[in-house]
Design a protein around this motif. Structure first.
Motif, short mmCIF file in Angstrom:
data_model
loop_
_atom_site.label_atom_id
_atom_site.label_comp_id
_atom_site.label_asym_id
_atom_site.label_seq_id
_atom_site.Cartn_x
_atom_site.Cartn_y
_atom_site.Cartn_z
N ASN A 129 0.86 -1.18 0.00
CA ASN A 129 0.00 0.00 0.00
C ASN A 129 0.90 1.24 0.00
O ASN A 129 1.60 1.50 0.98
N VAL A 130 0.92 1.96 -1.12
CA VAL A 130 1.69 3.20 -1.21
C VAL A 130 0.72 4.34 -0.89
O VAL A 130 0.07 4.89 -1.77
N ARG A 131 0.63 4.68 0.38
CA ARG A 131 -0.35 5.68 0.85
C ARG A 131 0.23 7.08 0.69
O ARG A 131 1.26 7.41 1.26
N LEU A 132 -0.46 7.91 -0.10
CA LEU A 132 -0.01 9.27 -0.38
C LEU A 132 -1.05 10.27 0.10
O LEU A 132 -2.19 10.25 -0.36
N LEU A 133 -0.65 11.12 1.05
CA LEU A 133 -1.57 12.11 1.64
C LEU A 133 -2.88 11.45 2.08
O LEU A 133 -3.97 11.97 1.85
N GLY A 134 -2.74 10.29 2.71
CA GLY A 134 -3.91 9.60 3.23
C GLY A 134 -4.70 8.82 2.20
O GLY A 134 -5.69 8.18 2.56
N ILE A 135 -4.28 8.85 0.92
CA ILE A 135 -4.98 8.11 -0.13
C ILE A 135 -4.28 6.78 -0.35
O ILE A 135 -3.08 6.74 -0.65
N ASP A 136 -5.01 5.68 -0.20
CA ASP A 136 -4.43 4.37 -0.40
C ASP A 136 -4.33 4.04 -1.88
O ASP A 136 -5.27 4.25 -2.65
N ARG A 278 1.55 9.36 -9.48
CA ARG A 278 1.21 10.35 -8.45
C ARG A 278 -0.10 10.03 -7.74
O ARG A 278 -0.45 10.67 -6.74
N GLY A 279 -0.84 9.07 -8.27
CA GLY A 279 -2.09 8.67 -7.63
C GLY A 279 -3.12 9.78 -7.65
O GLY A 279 -3.18 10.60 -8.57
N GLY A 280 -3.93 9.84 -6.60
CA GLY A 280 -5.00 10.83 -6.54
C GLY A 280 -4.52 12.26 -6.43
O GLY A 280 -5.32 13.19 -6.52
N LEU A 281 -3.21 12.45 -6.25
CA LEU A 281 -2.66 13.81 -6.13
C LEU A 281 -2.32 14.43 -7.48
O LEU A 281 -1.91 15.59 -7.53
N TRP A 282 -2.46 13.69 -8.59
CA TRP A 282 -1.91 14.18 -9.85
C TRP A 282 -2.43 15.55 -10.27
O TRP A 282 -1.66 16.33 -10.87
N PRO A 283 -3.69 15.94 -10.00
CA PRO A 283 -4.11 17.29 -10.43
C PRO A 283 -3.31 18.41 -9.77
O PRO A 283 -3.20 19.51 -10.33
N LEU A 284 -2.75 18.14 -8.57
CA LEU A 284 -1.98 19.17 -7.89
C LEU A 284 -0.67 19.46 -8.61
O LEU A 284 -0.07 20.53 -8.42
N PHE A 285 -0.22 18.52 -9.44
CA PHE A 285 0.99 18.72 -10.23
C PHE A 285 0.68 19.36 -11.58
O PHE A 285 1.58 19.58 -12.38
N GLU A 286 -0.59 19.64 -11.83
CA GLU A 286 -1.01 20.31 -13.06
C GLU A 286 -1.88 21.51 -12.69
O GLU A 286 -3.06 21.58 -13.04
#
Length: 593
Positions: A129-136, A278-286
């Motif tokens: 589980n690569v958990r990123l900012l609380g997103i599994d 980037r998982g669910g965080l990808w829009p923050l990189f755009e």
């Protein structure tokens, strides 16, 4: 037909919500406490906020783990034995942001999925589980889990919102990016067109094969060619006539701007892969908008006029009281007579163009690469072809099936260099218990939460020594002809280049027929292939002989089972949605005597 709406905007709102929960809320709590207690942080402001965010992330992780354990226990009641938790990869920065950085660095300058192999070994598990900012985000190389996802437990999973949002601009409403009723409609419409007599049009393949090989023949004996580029032109010209009835004619090398289409097709896949990492965080990189839109507009700009002409043709035929017989129509016409929506037809065509072009290009490219590394395999495959067909005989489908060693060569390429190296599924709105893992680390059942994206890695499954034996990293077509074949027949889930279950690839016969005939013609006309190392883009790890990886359990270098293939590679395998060779595959060829 109702269409599902997924967009950059909806993904960005979800990502901002997670950022707020993980970063902004802890910072606001600290600011409120400082104000209420009238404490001035001064020089310690930044360290205090950093510590607060880190602590908040840690506490949220603990709470998330508690909830998963509670839900797991509830779901496991009545079962014999315990149900474990999927290991969570621990990063060093708040929200595990450093894990994204490492994964992106591996994608840009490392070997295929090296970083995931490191994590699997570190946590002694084939699922993590690569958990990123609380997103599994779950990643698996386990054959038993993949069998459950695709076959035995497929009703518990779907493509999911995660994939649809990150691929919406590219694949839209097509069959590779939809679920349930829309997917069923696409599958029902598409299946009849991919019956055997449609995918067995050897004359169509042969026409473009001859054009491709003529290009190779016209090159000087010591002059290298980019075989990957030629293979891509061949597959897209063949696929465009098969699908559209309109030859895009890339083999003519005309300066007509088509390169912009090919470039957009490659770059939108690169954007899609980076989003996946980037998982669910990808829009923050755009932050300034959808990065894939400009590439999507180029692709749609080429395909949309073809769809509009087909619908106009349908309208005129209908006015005259005529109908095109389905066995005489192209796939585009077939879709036009099934749907009236330009977007649905266009998206379906783009989906199938990706499947028909990029995957077969990878298969042909990596087979020739293996010929450059194993001249004895090349000689044996050529001998089989020439003995059966002579130097220019035309095979039938039955004749192709009798070339057992050639089929073994293609299967071995698909095994080691699986074109669709990874795929995404998502659990539905209920948790599930995954079956016990395969022989790699032999873990028991584990709990997978609801609405969780699962990234599966067929390419790692198909190279796994625990499943294929100690020679798993070796290119050996004979494994498909001797007793080692029993490994696959007894457990088909260890070889899934075309997927499995209800969503398996409809174009499997098309790919095998196209690739087989291409290889037959290639081997009839050429007898030698040499890697042009003076032109080839070298793998970066070859420049540093001391290159090793580190994990909490020690060090593993080229001798570790997961990295043996990397140690012998002469090219740099790249991966977007589909596997490719970075910088192209540059070879010198020798014509047959």
């Amino acid at each position: 037909m109702a269409r599902e709406d997924f967009s950059y905007e909806s993904a960005r709102l979800r990502a901002l919500g997670n950022l707020t929960k993980t970063v902004i809320v802890p910072a606001l709590v600290l600011a409120s406490l400082a104000k209420a207690t009238k404490i001035k942080l001064g020089y310690y402001t930044i360290p205090c906020y950093g510590l607060c965010i880190f602590l908040g992330s840690y506490l949220q992780g603990l709470y998330r783990g508690f909830r998963l354990g509670r839900d797991s226990e509830r779901l496991a009641r009545g079962r014999e034995g315990s149900v474990g938790s999927i290991p969570v990869v621990r990063g060093k920065l708040p929200g595990n942001i450093d894990l994204i950085i490492r994964a992106l660095a591996n994608q840009r300058s490392g070997y295929v999925h090296d970083i995931f192999l490191e994590w699997f070994e570190e946590y002694q598990s084939t699922i993590i589980n690569v958990r990123l900012l609380g997103i599994d985000k779950f990643i698996t190389m386990d054959s038993e889990h993949v069998k459950f996802l695709l076959v035995t437990g497929h009703r518990n999973f779907f493509r999911g919102d995660t994939q649809k949002e990150l691929l919406e601009t590219f694949l839209g409403t097509g069959i590779l990016n939809r679920d349930d009723e829309m997917w069923k409609a696409h599958r029902t419409t598409t299946r009849p067109f991919f019956i055997n007599d449609r995918t067995s049009d050897l004359g169509l393949f042969d026409k473009y094969i001859n054009r491709t090989l003529n290009h190779i023949s016209n090159v000087g004996p010591n002059r290298p060619i980019d075989f990957e580029d030629l293979a891509a032109r061949f597959t897209i010209d063949t696929a465009s006539e098969f699908l559209f009835g309109h030859n895009l004619d890339t083999l003519s090398y005309r300066a007509d701007g088509f390169d912009s289409f090919v470039d957009a097709f490659a770059k939108i896949q690169q954007v899609s892969l980076e989003r996946s990492i980037r998982g669910g965080l990808w829009p923050l990189f755009e932050p300034f908008g959808d990065r894939s839109k400009k590439y999507g507009d180029v692709i749609k700009g080429w395909v949309t006029p073809l769809v509009e002409r087909a619908l106009e043709h349908k309208r005129k035929m209908s006015e005259k009281g005529h109908q095109i017989q389905d066995d005489q129509s192209t796939f585009l016409e077939h879709l036009a007579y099934s749907f009236d929506d330009v977007t649905i037809i266009r998206d379906q065509l783009i989906n199938l163009l990706l499947a028909a072009r990029d995957t077969t290009t990878a298969l042909l490219t990596y087979t020739v690469y293996m010929f450059t590394q194993h001249p004895e395999i090349l000689a044996r495959a050529r001998k089989e072809v020439v003995e059966a067909l002579g130097p220019d005989g035309t095979p039938t489908l039955e004749g192709i099936r009798k070339l057992k060693y050639l089929r073994a060569v293609l299967n071995e390429t698909l095994r080691l260099f699986c074109p669709l190296h990874g795929s995404i599924r998502q659990s539905r709105d209920h948790g599930v218990i995954l079956p016990p893992s395969d022989a790699t680390y032999q873990r028991g059942p584990m709990y997978l939460p609801p609405n969780s994206p699962v990234f599966t890695l067929p390419i790692l499954i198909q190279r796994n020594e625990a499943l294929w034996g100690p020679d798993a990293h070796i290119y050996d077509p004979d494994r498909w002809l001797d007793e080692r074949l029993q490994r696959v027949t007894s457990n088909p889930a260890i070889f899934i280049p075309f997927g499995a279950g209800p969503r398996n690839c409809l174009g499997q016969n098309y790919a095998y027929n196209e690739a087989s005939l291409f290889m037959i013609r290639l081997l009839q006309r050429f007898e030698g292939f040499t890697l042009a190392e003076d032109k080839q883009l070298p793998p970066p790890w070859k420049m540093n002989s001391q290159h090793t990886h580190h994990s909490k359990r020690g060090m593993f270098g080229p001798g570790w089972p997961g990295t043996k293939r990397k140690a012998v590679e002469k090219i740099w395998p790249g991966h977007n949605i589909v596997l490719f060779v970075k910088g192209g595959l540059w070879v010198r060829v020798k014509k047959a005597e």
